[in-house]
Design a protein around this motif. Structure first.
Motif, PDB file in Angstrom:
ATOM      1  N   MET A   1       0.847  -1.189   0.000  1.00  0.00           N
ATOM      2  CA  MET A   1       0.000   0.000   0.000  1.00  0.00           C
ATOM      3  C   MET A   1       0.882   1.238   0.000  1.00  0.00           C
ATOM      4  SD  MET A   1      -2.761  -1.197   2.887  1.00  0.00           S
ATOM      5  CE  MET A   1      -3.710   0.324   2.799  1.00  0.00           C
ATOM      6  N   GLU A   2       0.647   2.154  -0.900  1.00  0.00           N
ATOM      7  CA  GLU A   2       1.408   3.388  -0.966  1.00  0.00           C
ATOM      8  C   GLU A   2       0.487   4.563  -0.691  1.00  0.00           C
ATOM      9  OE1 GLU A   2       4.565   3.950  -1.282  1.00  0.00           O
ATOM     10  OE2 GLU A   2       5.162   1.878  -1.492  1.00  0.00           O
ATOM     11  N   TYR A   3       1.073   5.647  -0.196  1.00  0.00           N
ATOM     12  CA  TYR A   3       0.291   6.833   0.136  1.00  0.00           C
ATOM     13  C   TYR A   3       0.844   8.018  -0.650  1.00  0.00           C
ATOM     14  CZ  TYR A   3      -1.096   4.017   4.141  1.00  0.00           C
ATOM     15  OH  TYR A   3      -1.557   3.019   4.938  1.00  0.00           O
ATOM     16  N   PRO A   4      -0.018   8.940  -1.089  1.00  0.00           N
ATOM     17  CA  PRO A   4       0.454  10.122  -1.794  1.00  0.00           C
ATOM     18  C   PRO A   4       1.226  11.056  -0.864  1.00  0.00           C
ATOM     19  CG  PRO A   4      -1.908   9.785  -2.127  1.00  0.00           C
ATOM     20  CD  PRO A   4      -1.465   8.882  -1.027  1.00  0.00           C
ATOM     21  N   ILE A   5       1.768  12.090  -1.452  1.00  0.00           N
ATOM     22  CA  ILE A   5       2.507  13.089  -0.669  1.00  0.00           C
ATOM     23  C   ILE A   5       1.560  13.764   0.289  1.00  0.00           C
ATOM     24  CG2 ILE A   5       3.775  15.267  -0.834  1.00  0.00           C
ATOM     25  CD1 ILE A   5       4.756  14.354  -3.552  1.00  0.00           C
ATOM     26  N   GLY A   6       2.039  14.068   1.512  1.00  0.00           N
ATOM     27  CA  GLY A   6       1.206  14.782   2.477  1.00  0.00           C
ATOM     28  C   GLY A   6       1.984  15.085   3.715  1.00  0.00           C
ATOM     29  N   GLY A   7       1.315  15.721   4.691  1.00  0.00           N
ATOM     30  CA  GLY A   7       1.747  15.594   6.040  1.00  0.00           C
ATOM     31  C   GLY A   7       2.524  16.647   6.755  1.00  0.00           C
ATOM     32  N   ARG A   8       2.684  17.882   6.255  1.00  0.00           N
ATOM     33  CA  ARG A   8       3.381  18.870   7.070  1.00  0.00           C
ATOM     34  C   ARG A   8       2.698  20.213   6.947  1.00  0.00           C
ATOM     35  NH1 ARG A   8       7.961  17.384   9.470  1.00  0.00           N
ATOM     36  NH2 ARG A   8       8.842  15.410   8.858  1.00  0.00           N
ATOM     37  N   LEU A  35      -8.123  -8.815   8.328  1.00  0.00           N
ATOM     38  CA  LEU A  35      -7.703  -7.694   9.167  1.00  0.00           C
ATOM     39  C   LEU A  35      -7.244  -8.176  10.542  1.00  0.00           C
ATOM     40  CD1 LEU A  35     -10.529  -5.141   8.268  1.00  0.00           C
ATOM     41  CD2 LEU A  35      -8.152  -5.114   7.485  1.00  0.00           C
ATOM     42  N   ASP A  36      -7.957  -9.148  11.114  1.00  0.00           N
ATOM     43  CA  ASP A  36      -7.551  -9.693  12.417  1.00  0.00           C
ATOM     44  C   ASP A  36      -6.174 -10.345  12.340  1.00  0.00           C
ATOM     45  OD1 ASP A  36      -9.870  -8.850  13.643  1.00  0.00           O
ATOM     46  OD2 ASP A  36     -10.898 -10.790  13.451  1.00  0.00           O
ATOM     47  N   LYS A  37      -5.925 -11.055  11.243  1.00  0.00           N
ATOM     48  CA  LYS A  37      -4.621 -11.707  11.068  1.00  0.00           C
ATOM     49  C   LYS A  37      -3.515 -10.662  10.958  1.00  0.00           C
ATOM     50  CE  LYS A  37      -3.590 -13.571   7.114  1.00  0.00           C
ATOM     51  NZ  LYS A  37      -3.526 -14.494   5.937  1.00  0.00           N
ATOM     52  N   TRP A  38      -3.796  -9.568  10.227  1.00  0.00           N
ATOM     53  CA  TRP A  38      -2.797  -8.511  10.074  1.00  0.00           C
ATOM     54  C   TRP A  38      -2.495  -7.854  11.424  1.00  0.00           C
ATOM     55  CZ3 TRP A  38      -3.390  -3.162  10.859  1.00  0.00           C
ATOM     56  CH2 TRP A  38      -2.301  -2.384  10.464  1.00  0.00           C
ATOM     57  N   VAL A  39      -3.528  -7.613  12.235  1.00  0.00           N
ATOM     58  CA  VAL A  39      -3.328  -7.020  13.556  1.00  0.00           C
ATOM     59  C   VAL A  39      -2.422  -7.898  14.411  1.00  0.00           C
ATOM     60  CG1 VAL A  39      -4.490  -6.453  15.730  1.00  0.00           C
ATOM     61  CG2 VAL A  39      -5.472  -5.684  13.567  1.00  0.00           C
ATOM     62  N   GLU A  40      -2.649  -9.209  14.348  1.00  0.00           N
ATOM     63  CA  GLU A  40      -1.831 -10.130  15.138  1.00  0.00           C
ATOM     64  C   GLU A  40      -0.395 -10.176  14.631  1.00  0.00           C
ATOM     65  OE1 GLU A  40      -0.726 -12.699  18.055  1.00  0.00           O
ATOM     66  OE2 GLU A  40      -2.654 -11.645  17.863  1.00  0.00           O
ATOM     67  N   GLN A  41      -0.207 -10.200  13.316  1.00  0.00           N
ATOM     68  CA  GLN A  41       1.130 -10.325  12.730  1.00  0.00           C
ATOM     69  C   GLN A  41       1.971  -9.064  12.889  1.00  0.00           C
ATOM     70  OE1 GLN A  41       0.244 -11.417   8.670  1.00  0.00           O
ATOM     71  NE2 GLN A  41       0.223 -13.621   9.131  1.00  0.00           N
ATOM     72  N   THR A  42       1.326  -7.905  13.000  1.00  0.00           N
ATOM     73  CA  THR A  42       2.070  -6.635  13.079  1.00  0.00           C
ATOM     74  C   THR A  42       2.149  -6.085  14.491  1.00  0.00           C
ATOM     75  OG1 THR A  42       0.039  -5.409  12.554  1.00  0.00           O
ATOM     76  CG2 THR A  42       1.482  -5.998  10.714  1.00  0.00           C
ATOM     77  N   LYS A  43       1.803  -6.903  15.476  1.00  0.00           N
ATOM     78  CA  LYS A  43       1.842  -6.460  16.866  1.00  0.00           C
ATOM     79  C   LYS A  43       3.247  -5.970  17.212  1.00  0.00           C
ATOM     80  CE  LYS A  43      -0.592  -8.889  19.575  1.00  0.00           C
ATOM     81  NZ  LYS A  43      -1.109 -10.007  20.413  1.00  0.00           N
ATOM     82  N   PRO A  82       5.987  -5.706   5.244  1.00  0.00           N
ATOM     83  CA  PRO A  82       5.586  -6.784   4.315  1.00  0.00           C
ATOM     84  C   PRO A  82       4.209  -7.345   4.643  1.00  0.00           C
ATOM     85  CG  PRO A  82       7.372  -7.497   5.788  1.00  0.00           C
ATOM     86  CD  PRO A  82       7.241  -6.019   5.948  1.00  0.00           C
ATOM     87  N   GLU A  83       3.846  -7.373   5.941  1.00  0.00           N
ATOM     88  CA  GLU A  83       2.538  -7.869   6.328  1.00  0.00           C
ATOM     89  C   GLU A  83       1.418  -6.975   5.792  1.00  0.00           C
ATOM     90  OE1 GLU A  83       5.491  -9.024   9.533  1.00  0.00           O
ATOM     91  OE2 GLU A  83       4.978  -7.204   8.416  1.00  0.00           O
TER      92      GLU A  83
END
Length: 244
Positions: A1-8, A35-43, A82-83
């Motif tokens: 997943m990529e995000y556009p320019i932003g943030g300041r 989504l539940d699996k991703w939450v567990e894997q990225t803890k 990667p997750e």
């Protein structure tokens, strides 16, 4: 997943960042499992601050997810896990068409201002993390303090000086009795309790346990504390350490 320019913002300070993900699926239970699996894997690795998912009341297959991050940079860290990439591919496979993404810089959030005010009392004043002052206060912060001779003082170093002075004189904690947030202002009613351990206004350490109540109003601008008003029961404090 990529995000556009932003943030300041214009000052170069990081702004809170959020993304709105809009999609349709007839397989919500499978989506939820992904989504539940991703939450567990990225803890311990993910940088998401808060996430909310809603279902369209008029279209039961239409879902919207709002994901918040402390900053755009933190969102990018999350994106590059990667997750996260694997989760995104599985999510797309379950959707009816490609999800849409809207990227937003948060320019005003009253609850966030209240949380920042609490951060000052607990993390900076009582906790002693003076480095966080630069993350919380604007560089041109204006201070109005009944304990100071000047009606107002300007500059972030005013806060650093005063916190250092109070921490040198008292070993204290804050109880935040009440907090009201409206518009750009956050009002906090607090009680400070602690031991008089060092010189304070010419009074040597007494070892007395002291309590003082007060009210602080912080005015926010672009997520930073821009101005502060301090009112507290200094007379009561001075009585407790024998100055009056």
């Amino acid at each position: 997943m990529e995000y556009p320019i932003g943030g300041r913002d214009g000052s170069g300070d990081a702004m809170k960042f959020m993304q709105i993900i809009d999609y349709k699926t007839t397989r919500f239970d499978d989506m939820n499992a992904v989504l539940d699996k991703w939450v567990e894997q990225t803890k311990g690795k993910r940088t998401v601050g808060h996430a909310v998912m809603g279902k369209d009341r008029t279209d039961s297959n239409h879902y919207v997810e709002i994901v918040e991050f402390p900053s755009y940079e933190e969102a990018m860290k999350n994106s590059h896990l990667p997750e996260t990439d694997k989760m995104f591919q599985e999510m797309v496979a379950l959707c009816d068409g490609m999800p849409s993404f809207t990227d937003l810089d948060v320019v005003r959030e009253e609850q966030q201002n209240a949380a920042t005010a609490r951060r000052f009392f607990h993390e900076i004043a009582a906790g002693g993390n003076l480095n966080a002052i630069d993350e919380v206060f604007a560089t041109d912060y204006t201070d109005h303090d009944v304990a100071n001779e000047e009606d107002s003082e300007t500059g972030i170093e005013v806060i650093r000086r005063d916190v250092t002075m109070w921490r040198g004189a008292f070993d204290f904690t804050f109880e935040l009795d009440r907090q009201v947030s409206e518009g750009d202002d956050v009002v906090t009613l607090w009680t400070m309790s602690g031991k008089h351990k060092g010189e304070f206004m010419g009074i040597p350490a007494t070892g007395e346990q002291c309590t003082m109540t007060g009210t602080t109003i912080f005015r926010f601008e672009d997520g930073m504390i821009k101005e502060g008003w301090w009112h507290f029961d200094m007379l009561r404090l001075m009585r407790q350490i024998g100055a009056v």
